[in-house]
Design a protein around this motif. Sequence first.
Motif, PDB file in Angstrom:
ATOM      1  N   GLU A 177      76.672  16.607  34.888  1.00  0.00           N
ATOM      2  CA  GLU A 177      76.990  15.411  35.688  1.00  0.00           C
ATOM      3  C   GLU A 177      76.767  15.745  37.161  1.00  0.00           C
ATOM      4  OE1 GLU A 177      80.696  12.197  36.105  1.00  0.00           O
ATOM      5  OE2 GLU A 177      80.739  13.784  34.583  1.00  0.00           O
ATOM      6  N   PHE A 178      75.857  14.990  37.805  1.00  0.00           N
ATOM      7  CA  PHE A 178      75.556  15.182  39.220  1.00  0.00           C
ATOM      8  C   PHE A 178      75.535  13.842  39.942  1.00  0.00           C
ATOM      9  CE2 PHE A 178      73.415  19.279  38.001  1.00  0.00           C
ATOM     10  CZ  PHE A 178      74.117  20.106  38.874  1.00  0.00           C
ATOM     11  N   PHE A 179      75.827  13.889  41.230  1.00  0.00           N
ATOM     12  CA  PHE A 179      75.679  12.723  42.091  1.00  0.00           C
ATOM     13  C   PHE A 179      74.221  12.581  42.544  1.00  0.00           C
ATOM     14  CE2 PHE A 179      76.018  10.968  46.547  1.00  0.00           C
ATOM     15  CZ  PHE A 179      76.305   9.668  46.172  1.00  0.00           C
ATOM     16  N   ILE A 180      73.615  13.694  42.924  1.00  0.00           N
ATOM     17  CA  ILE A 180      72.219  13.690  43.389  1.00  0.00           C
ATOM     18  C   ILE A 180      71.406  14.635  42.525  1.00  0.00           C
ATOM     19  CG2 ILE A 180      70.658  14.312  45.280  1.00  0.00           C
ATOM     20  CD1 ILE A 180      72.904  13.572  47.232  1.00  0.00           C
ATOM     21  N   ALA A 207      67.018  24.151  25.830  1.00  0.00           N
ATOM     22  CA  ALA A 207      68.259  24.097  25.053  1.00  0.00           C
ATOM     23  C   ALA A 207      68.176  23.025  23.975  1.00  0.00           C
ATOM     24  CB  ALA A 207      69.440  23.841  25.989  1.00  0.00           C
ATOM     25  N   ALA A 208      67.667  21.844  24.342  1.00  0.00           N
ATOM     26  CA  ALA A 208      67.569  20.754  23.369  1.00  0.00           C
ATOM     27  C   ALA A 208      66.635  21.122  22.219  1.00  0.00           C
ATOM     28  CB  ALA A 208      67.088  19.484  24.074  1.00  0.00           C
ATOM     29  N   LYS A 209      65.560  21.822  22.515  1.00  0.00           N
ATOM     30  CA  LYS A 209      64.601  22.184  21.476  1.00  0.00           C
ATOM     31  C   LYS A 209      65.176  23.180  20.475  1.00  0.00           C
ATOM     32  CE  LYS A 209      60.274  21.217  23.911  1.00  0.00           C
ATOM     33  NZ  LYS A 209      59.035  21.792  24.505  1.00  0.00           N
ATOM     34  N   ARG A 210      66.146  23.975  20.905  1.00  0.00           N
ATOM     35  CA  ARG A 210      66.732  24.916  19.948  1.00  0.00           C
ATOM     36  C   ARG A 210      67.974  24.347  19.271  1.00  0.00           C
ATOM     37  NH1 ARG A 210      68.201  27.423  24.989  1.00  0.00           N
ATOM     38  NH2 ARG A 210      70.490  27.551  25.199  1.00  0.00           N
ATOM     39  N   GLY A 211      68.195  23.009  19.411  1.00  0.00           N
ATOM     40  CA  GLY A 211      69.236  22.322  18.664  1.00  0.00           C
ATOM     41  C   GLY A 211      70.543  22.117  19.388  1.00  0.00           C
ATOM     42  N   VAL A 212      70.614  22.468  20.673  1.00  0.00           N
ATOM     43  CA  VAL A 212      71.829  22.254  21.466  1.00  0.00           C
ATOM     44  C   VAL A 212      71.898  20.782  21.883  1.00  0.00           C
ATOM     45  CG1 VAL A 212      73.019  22.852  23.623  1.00  0.00           C
ATOM     46  CG2 VAL A 212      71.836  24.634  22.296  1.00  0.00           C
ATOM     47  N   GLU A 213      73.077  20.172  21.756  1.00  0.00           N
ATOM     48  CA  GLU A 213      73.270  18.806  22.250  1.00  0.00           C
ATOM     49  C   GLU A 213      73.255  18.829  23.775  1.00  0.00           C
ATOM     50  OE1 GLU A 213      76.595  16.599  20.671  1.00  0.00           O
ATOM     51  OE2 GLU A 213      76.669  17.907  18.916  1.00  0.00           O
ATOM     52  N   VAL A 214      72.416  18.008  24.376  1.00  0.00           N
ATOM     53  CA  VAL A 214      72.307  17.954  25.835  1.00  0.00           C
ATOM     54  C   VAL A 214      72.533  16.520  26.289  1.00  0.00           C
ATOM     55  CG1 VAL A 214      70.822  18.308  27.838  1.00  0.00           C
ATOM     56  CG2 VAL A 214      70.713  19.906  25.915  1.00  0.00           C
ATOM     57  N   ARG A 215      73.489  16.343  27.192  1.00  0.00           N
ATOM     58  CA  ARG A 215      73.747  15.036  27.807  1.00  0.00           C
ATOM     59  C   ARG A 215      73.731  15.189  29.313  1.00  0.00           C
ATOM     60  NH1 ARG A 215      76.988  15.411  23.294  1.00  0.00           N
ATOM     61  NH2 ARG A 215      76.793  13.689  21.777  1.00  0.00           N
ATOM     62  N   VAL A 216      73.006  14.304  29.979  1.00  0.00           N
ATOM     63  CA  VAL A 216      72.883  14.344  31.437  1.00  0.00           C
ATOM     64  C   VAL A 216      73.292  12.991  31.988  1.00  0.00           C
ATOM     65  CG1 VAL A 216      71.305  14.585  33.384  1.00  0.00           C
ATOM     66  CG2 VAL A 216      71.050  16.071  31.381  1.00  0.00           C
ATOM     67  N   LEU A 217      74.199  13.011  32.953  1.00  0.00           N
ATOM     68  CA  LEU A 217      74.719  11.797  33.582  1.00  0.00           C
ATOM     69  C   LEU A 217      74.529  11.926  35.089  1.00  0.00           C
ATOM     70  CD1 LEU A 217      76.277   9.117  33.234  1.00  0.00           C
ATOM     71  CD2 LEU A 217      78.395  10.444  33.379  1.00  0.00           C
ATOM     72  N   GLN A 268      79.648  20.445  35.271  1.00  0.00           N
ATOM     73  CA  GLN A 268      78.744  20.948  34.239  1.00  0.00           C
ATOM     74  C   GLN A 268      79.579  21.732  33.229  1.00  0.00           C
ATOM     75  OE1 GLN A 268      78.063  22.136  37.705  1.00  0.00           O
ATOM     76  NE2 GLN A 268      77.394  20.016  37.994  1.00  0.00           N
ATOM     77  N   ILE A 269      79.405  21.435  31.951  1.00  0.00           N
ATOM     78  CA  ILE A 269      80.220  22.034  30.896  1.00  0.00           C
ATOM     79  C   ILE A 269      79.306  22.626  29.821  1.00  0.00           C
ATOM     80  CG2 ILE A 269      81.964  21.608  29.123  1.00  0.00           C
ATOM     81  CD1 ILE A 269      82.934  19.281  30.890  1.00  0.00           C
ATOM     82  N   ILE A 270      79.612  23.860  29.460  1.00  0.00           N
ATOM     83  CA  ILE A 270      78.817  24.566  28.456  1.00  0.00           C
ATOM     84  C   ILE A 270      79.718  24.876  27.265  1.00  0.00           C
ATOM     85  CG2 ILE A 270      77.265  26.489  28.024  1.00  0.00           C
ATOM     86  CD1 ILE A 270      76.425  24.726  30.405  1.00  0.00           C
ATOM     87  N   ASP A 271      79.413  24.286  26.106  1.00  0.00           N
ATOM     88  CA  ASP A 271      80.121  24.561  24.849  1.00  0.00           C
ATOM     89  C   ASP A 271      81.625  24.313  24.930  1.00  0.00           C
ATOM     90  OD1 ASP A 271      77.741  25.268  23.633  1.00  0.00           O
ATOM     91  OD2 ASP A 271      77.986  27.416  23.990  1.00  0.00           O
ATOM     92  N   GLY A 272      82.081  23.514  25.871  1.00  0.00           N
ATOM     93  CA  GLY A 272      83.507  23.226  25.999  1.00  0.00           C
ATOM     94  C   GLY A 272      84.332  24.426  26.413  1.00  0.00           C
ATOM     95  N   ARG A 273      83.679  25.520  26.809  1.00  0.00           N
ATOM     96  CA  ARG A 273      84.386  26.753  27.157  1.00  0.00           C
ATOM     97  C   ARG A 273      84.147  27.202  28.592  1.00  0.00           C
ATOM     98  NH1 ARG A 273      82.772  27.118  21.848  1.00  0.00           N
ATOM     99  NH2 ARG A 273      84.415  27.680  20.353  1.00  0.00           N
ATOM    100  N   ILE A 274      83.056  26.765  29.192  1.00  0.00           N
ATOM    101  CA  ILE A 274      82.700  27.149  30.555  1.00  0.00           C
ATOM    102  C   ILE A 274      82.441  25.867  31.343  1.00  0.00           C
ATOM    103  CG2 ILE A 274      81.043  28.366  32.017  1.00  0.00           C
ATOM    104  CD1 ILE A 274      80.430  30.138  29.559  1.00  0.00           C
ATOM    105  N   MET A 278      87.195  16.195  28.998  1.00  0.00           N
ATOM    106  CA  MET A 278      87.753  14.846  28.883  1.00  0.00           C
ATOM    107  C   MET A 278      87.240  13.944  29.998  1.00  0.00           C
ATOM    108  SD  MET A 278      91.698  15.875  28.056  1.00  0.00           S
ATOM    109  CE  MET A 278      92.098  17.087  26.779  1.00  0.00           C
ATOM    110  N   THR A 279      87.120  14.503  31.196  1.00  0.00           N
ATOM    111  CA  THR A 279      86.604  13.720  32.323  1.00  0.00           C
ATOM    112  C   THR A 279      85.160  13.318  32.065  1.00  0.00           C
ATOM    113  OG1 THR A 279      88.090  14.842  33.873  1.00  0.00           O
ATOM    114  CG2 THR A 279      86.150  13.758  34.801  1.00  0.00           C
ATOM    115  N   PHE A 280      84.346  14.268  31.611  1.00  0.00           N
ATOM    116  CA  PHE A 280      82.963  13.923  31.293  1.00  0.00           C
ATOM    117  C   PHE A 280      82.909  12.884  30.179  1.00  0.00           C
ATOM    118  CE2 PHE A 280      79.094  14.234  28.849  1.00  0.00           C
ATOM    119  CZ  PHE A 280      78.117  14.208  29.831  1.00  0.00           C
ATOM    120  N   ALA A 281      83.751  13.049  29.144  1.00  0.00           N
ATOM    121  CA  ALA A 281      83.734  12.120  28.010  1.00  0.00           C
ATOM    122  C   ALA A 281      84.056  10.698  28.458  1.00  0.00           C
ATOM    123  CB  ALA A 281      84.724  12.580  26.945  1.00  0.00           C
TER     124      ALA A 281
END
Length: 476
Positions: free
Chosen positions: A143-146, A163-173, A221-227, A266-269
């Motif tokens: 999630e970015f402003f610019i 990341a998306a090509k190796r099966g990771v879910e990627v969402r960009v807002l 920016q969130i990676i795997d819900g852990r970072i 939760m904020t991103f969701a």
Amino acid sequence: MSFHWSIAWFGYLLTLGAIPHILLRNKPPVSTLAWIWAVILFPYVGTLFYFVFGTERIERKKLRARREMAASGARSERRVTAFTRTLLDELPDPERAAVELLNNINELAVSSVQSTRLLVGGAQFFSALGQRIDEAREHVHIEFFIWRDDARGRELREHLIAAAKRGVEVRVLVDQIGSFGLRRSFFDPLCEAGGKFAWFRTAHPLRNRWTFHLRNHRKLQIIDGRIAFVGGMNMAREYAGEDPEVGPWRDVQIELTGGVAKRLQMTFADDWFFVTEEKLLEKHYYPQPVVPQKYLVQSMPDGPDSPDDPIQMSMVYLLNSARHRVWLTAGYFVPKEPLLTALELAAARGVDVRLLVSEKSDHPLLVNVGRSYYEELLRFGVKIYEYDKGINHAKVTLIDDKWLMVGSANFDIRSMRLNFELNVAVRDPERAAELEAVLAHDFDLDSRPIVLEEFLVRPWSQRLKESLLRPLAPLL
């Protein structure tokens, strides 16, 4: 009745309809009177401007999604984990009470992390973020402003595509206004690889949204819900000091590894659901920490859908609680009255209050607005420095020796009232000492102190410019 009289009467009917709406908003008295006079004196233009720019609040369809997420067991906004409880129990009673008050202000239970890392400058941040994306196994949420179509923006896009090509879910807002000029097609390669992209926009007539001036200023920016990464940096080359027309750029992001990533998820969701209506309900988005945590973290999401201004209230409380030091940097400094008073009171009771403001800015008019507050602050004993090495865009605060705050919120009216923002307050003595060294360097070597006696003799034309711009601060 002539056509011209019909137009005039219709204009005044619009005015009569707008005035009750203005009154029911319960804005500050000065703002309420200003908008009433605007719609009376300029029946069409004033009313149009009010409905486009005068609405400071927005209702988001997130309550049902929140209930469903809570029912699924994935989310627990007010629950303190066992690891966090252990850290709370180790605090002195006054500090524990302070943390509990921050919980109540932000309506989120305090969380904790296993490790933290302070990232100073875009080069450090971009490298760290790219590495974490390359290591991701389950999902990456950005999630970015610019976001700019430049070398840095394209580089991050390539990390996400891989990341998306190796099966990771990627969402960009990305905020549509903040990234004005960036085409949606820029993200087509990511979507073709299986990723998802959405614009964040509060103006959407098809969904009955008409608030054109409310923006999502968060950088999360969130990676795997852990970072998680939180701070002031966007995705563009100037944040690494690589734009020759802008020059050096100072900024800060913090990397948090541990339980607080779930809170920030939760904020991103909520933001993602607002624009896509996709509910992130599955438990794997909100993993529980499995090892002991070391540092307390209070998440502070804020925005025009939060009626109580939690970031401002949190900052006022922290300023009032400081015992011997408050050092802060403000990318833009246009404080609301509660924050201005809190700074003055802290300095008046002997706290070392230092404010670092950028002399050069990507919004130069705001520099003049900020200077209109200098005299009052200097008389109370606040030490003010103007960063003159380049642009200082950081939004960080150091409180005493243990707490630091990092985030997207500037010390201005727009951040405290109009934007969607995100800060975190972290209790980590090591990172606090690191931030102290960064700020001490900026104060002593890369800034010039503002001296009251010299400031008072600035040209009359400069004083007039500051005073003329100050009432326009919320629109700048």
